[in-house]
Every structure is written in structure tokens, then in C-alpha cells.
Design an enzyme around this catalytic site. Structure first.
Site, mmCIF file in Angstrom:
data_model
loop_
_atom_site.group_PDB
_atom_site.id
_atom_site.type_symbol
_atom_site.label_atom_id
_atom_site.label_comp_id
_atom_site.label_asym_id
_atom_site.label_seq_id
_atom_site.Cartn_x
_atom_site.Cartn_y
_atom_site.Cartn_z
ATOM 1 N N SER A 1 -41.101 3.818 5.979
ATOM 2 C CA SER A 1 -39.741 4.023 5.465
ATOM 3 C C SER A 1 -39.007 2.693 5.326
ATOM 4 O O SER A 1 -37.812 2.581 5.624
ATOM 5 C CB SER A 1 -38.957 4.973 6.381
ATOM 6 O OG SER A 1 -37.833 5.483 5.710
ATOM 7 N N LYS B 1 -36.157 7.871 -0.605
ATOM 8 C CA LYS B 1 -37.466 7.228 -0.798
ATOM 9 C C LYS B 1 -38.502 8.182 -1.399
ATOM 10 O O LYS B 1 -39.531 7.729 -1.910
ATOM 11 C CB LYS B 1 -37.965 6.662 0.531
ATOM 12 C CG LYS B 1 -37.085 5.530 1.076
ATOM 13 C CD LYS B 1 -37.654 4.945 2.354
ATOM 14 C CE LYS B 1 -36.821 3.781 2.841
ATOM 15 N NZ LYS B 1 -35.634 4.203 3.617
ATOM 16 N N SER C 1 -32.870 8.429 4.050
ATOM 17 C CA SER C 1 -34.173 7.946 3.545
ATOM 18 C C SER C 1 -34.934 8.961 2.705
ATOM 19 O O SER C 1 -36.020 8.651 2.206
ATOM 20 C CB SER C 1 -35.061 7.481 4.706
ATOM 21 O OG SER C 1 -34.644 6.210 5.163
#
Length: 392
Positions: free
Chosen positions: A130, A69, A66
Site C-alpha cells: 500500500s 489504490k 487507500s
């Protein structure tokens, strides 16, 4: 701080003089070595100077999870900054964004097919929750499709000189061709903080509620009272392990720690904290030279005056081991003979700042006061003098 003169660099180009700073981790010579941490790759970066204070396999390619992101957020921030999108825009959730099978057992915002969601909420859903689904919905709103947004992400990666990073999707689920490094993630986080402060402010938010569901920010260092952490992002998958990009401040200082491939979520926080605390404890930020400081005076030929002050136009602050600022030495090198006329701020050489023989930084050596051409008599005299000196 001592000044030393080196022989002129005949082949030094003006373009190379604009290189402002090295990132050699050994250059800062800490009195206490950085603790070894449990991670596949890691780095500790001083945000203001760009200096690397510690690194551990910082260029080893790794699954980002993640942490992707962060780049997604960077793209969102740039789109908001340029007016491409607005916080009030209503985004209709597509089938792709609400794919429950694709995003099963992964972090999400719990968007529903056909739902209209403000960009402002998707922004927080990406950063705080997230949300993989939020990333796809935002990508479709900005670029029309996830693949088009990925192209934009890779364009920004190239512009930011993230040489060992490649994006394949917008959410970070593992893909064999998607990778990054600790060094690249530190550079990306620095760019986000520097260029998009309004976007970055959301990273310190601890919780976000959407559709009646409250989720906590997975960056547990935000709750740690021993650090003033205000970001950045966590990531974790079965192949990536547990990743963290963390940034904390102490007065006017900011450090960025990246931990990739830690064995557990608790370990990534503990190891990131370990390096941040070490950096704040054993280093300090010092102004080495102020704007307009004179490094030396140079002999001028063919001018109305025989010498000119040379120095730096921009101030230089460095992060140094505590108590070592007086040990920094300064060496200057001239491109060649100084001949009038000379313009104010004209680059005529290079200044190097070193600690115990290790290069810390470089700055252009510049003319601090303009020098006009001298009289006909002065020019004739200097011509003859130079010819005499050039004789074998």
C-alpha cells in the site's frame, strides 16, 4: 419454475430489453436476515450475477483512504494490458515520489530519490505494501504526473459507472473532494477481477520484501482459514476510519464485501468476514434457464408455420436463498403480434424472473427458430383474420 403470460408491452423498446439484471437487495429474500455490522457503509455483492445480497447505506459518500489504490492498480493493469508500460520498465524515483514529509506516518514502499525501480516491484508495492510513494512513482511513469493520472482514474470511474466516486490523488490521503461509496467500490473490485486477472493475482500475496524491508498485506482475512479470501484491499485514515474491500470464493461462487468506516482494523475484518460467511451459508447459485430453453410458443401470422418457439439465448444463473430455486416464477411479455418473417434470435419481448413477487432479473424474449413468410393464400387469410379481430 412456472411460466406466466402477461399482456403485450406495446411501448417496450428493444434497447431496454438488453438490461440484464436488477440489483435490488430485497429481491433475493434470504431466510435469515443479514447481520447488522459496525460500519458507515457496506455492501455484499455476488460477483457472477451482480446481485446485491445485503447493503447498509451503500450509497453514502465516504473517504476512500487507500481503497483509491484499487483504481490505481486498475489503471496499472490496463496500461500493462495495452502495452503502454512493461513490467521490466525502470522507473526513476522523483522528489515528489520520495517526499518524506508528505508521506510521513503513512504506508509506503520506502523508495529513495533517484532510485531505479522496476514496474513489477512498484506494482507489488502498491497492492501489497500500500505504498503511497509507489503510487506517485507509477503515476509519473504512466501519465507524466500525478494529476494526469488522476484524470485517467476519473475517466475509468466514469466508464465503470462509479457515479458517486471522485479521485483527487493516487494514494488516498484524505482530501475533502475525494470520495466513494460501498457500492462503487464493489463495482470497481468486480471490474478488476473480471478484466485484469493477472493484476488481481497479486492481491492474494501475503508479504512483499523491497530494499530489505518485508511488509505484510494489511488484509488480514488472507490468513483466515475459514474463508478462501484472495483480495482485495484495506484503507484507513483518521477521517475515513477503517475500510475494507474483501473477496472470497467457495467453489464456483465469489462474493465481494465492502466495509467503510469501521471503528478499528480488527472490526473491519470481523464485519467483512461476518457478511461473507452469511452470504456463503444462506445463498446458493442456481442455473434458472439454459441457453435455448423454450419459455413459450407464440402464434405467428403470415408465416409458413403457425407458431414459433420463444425463449432465451443466453443462460441465466442467479444467487438465491438456499432451497428457493423452485419458487422462482417466470413471466413473459410480447412487444405485439408476431409477424413473419422472423429472424432467429430476434427480440420480440421480455422475460422476467421473480421470487415471491420480487424482480430478480430480466432477459430478452427471443425467437429460437426462424420463420419465413408464408404463401400468398396464407398471408391473405391472416390479413382478413387480423382485421376481424381488430374490429371494435
Amino acid at each position: 419454475m412456472r411460466f406466466r403470460h402477461s399482456n403485450p408491452l406495446k411501448l417496450l423498446s428493444t434497447g431496454l430489453l438488453l438490461c440484464l439484471l436488477t440489483t435490488d437487495a430485497t429481491a433475493t429474500l434470504p431466510l435469515t436476515p443479514a447481520p447488522t455490522i459496525q460500519a458507515t457503509g457496506a455492501i455484499l455483492l455476488d460477483y457472477h450475477s451482480g446481485q446485491v445480497l445485503a447493503e447498509q447505506q451503500a450509497d453514502l459518500q465516504h473517504y476512500p483512504a487507500s481503497l483509491v489504490k484499487i483504481m490505481m492498480s486498475y489503471v496499472v493493469g490496463q496500461a500493462l494490458k495495452t502495452g503502454t508500460i512493461q513490467l521490466s520498465d525502470q522507473v526513476v524515483v522523483s522528489q515528489e515520489a520520495s517526499d518524506r514529509i508528505k508521506f510521513a506516518d503513512s504506508s509506503k514502499m520506502f523508495l529513495k530519490l533517484g532510485q531505479r525501480v522496476p514496474v513489477a516491484d512498484l506494482q507489488k508495492g502498491i497492492i501489497i505494501q500500500s505504498g503511497n510513494d509507489a503510487c506517485v512513482a507509477m503515476a509519473e511513469h504512466i501519465a507524466g504526473s500525478e494529476s494526469a493520472l488522476v484524470t485517467l482514474m476519473n475517466h475509468y470511474a466514469q466508464a465503470l459507472q462509479l457515479a458517486n466516486t471522485r479521485f483527487i490523488n493516487v494514494h488516498g490521503l484524505d482530501h475533502p473532494d475525494q470520495y466513494t461509496t460501498a457500492r462503487d467500490m464493489a463495482r470497481l473490485a468486480s471490474a478488476l477481477i473480471r478484466e485484469l486477472p493477472e493484476e488481481y493475482q497479486h492481491y492474494q500475496q501475503k508479504t512483499f520484501t523491497y530494499n530489505g524491508i518485508t511488509q505484510a498485506n494489511r488484509n488480514t482475512l488472507l490468513w483466515d482459514s475459514s474463508l478462501q479470501t484472495d483480495g482485495v484491499k484495506t484503507g484507513g485514515t483518521s477521517q475515513a476510519g477503517f475500510n475494507l474491500v474483501a473477496s472470497a470464493t467457495d467453489g464456483d461462487r465469489r462474493l465481494i464485501a465492502v466495509v467503510l468506516g469501521a471503528p478499528t482494523a480488527a472490526a473491519r475484518a470481523a464485519e467483512g468476514k461476518k457478511w461473507l460467511q452469511w452470504g456463503f451459508r444462506f445463498f446458493e447459485r442456481r442455473t434458472i434457464v439454459a441457453a435455448g430453453d423454450v419459455v413459450t410458443k407464440g402464434r405467428v401470422w403470415f408465416g409458413v408455420q403457425p407458431e414459433v418457439p420463444l425463449g432465451v439465448v443466453e443462460p441465466l444463473s442467479l444467487t438465491l436463498p438456499r432451497g428457493r430455486s423452485q419458487a422462482v416464477t417466470t413471466h413473459y411479455q410480447l412487444d405485439g403480434v408476431l409477424k413473419a418473417p422472423l429472424r432467429q434470435h430476434q427480440i420480440v419481448g421480455l422475460v422476467r424472473f421473480e421470487l415471491a413477487g420480487k424482480l430478480l432479473a430480466e432477459r430478452p424474449l427471443q425467437v429460437l427458430e426462424p420463420v419465413a413468410r408464408g404463401s400468398w393464400l396464407t398471408r391473405c387469410r391472416d390479413t382478413l383474420t387480423l382485421r376481424w379481430h381488430d374490429k371494435p
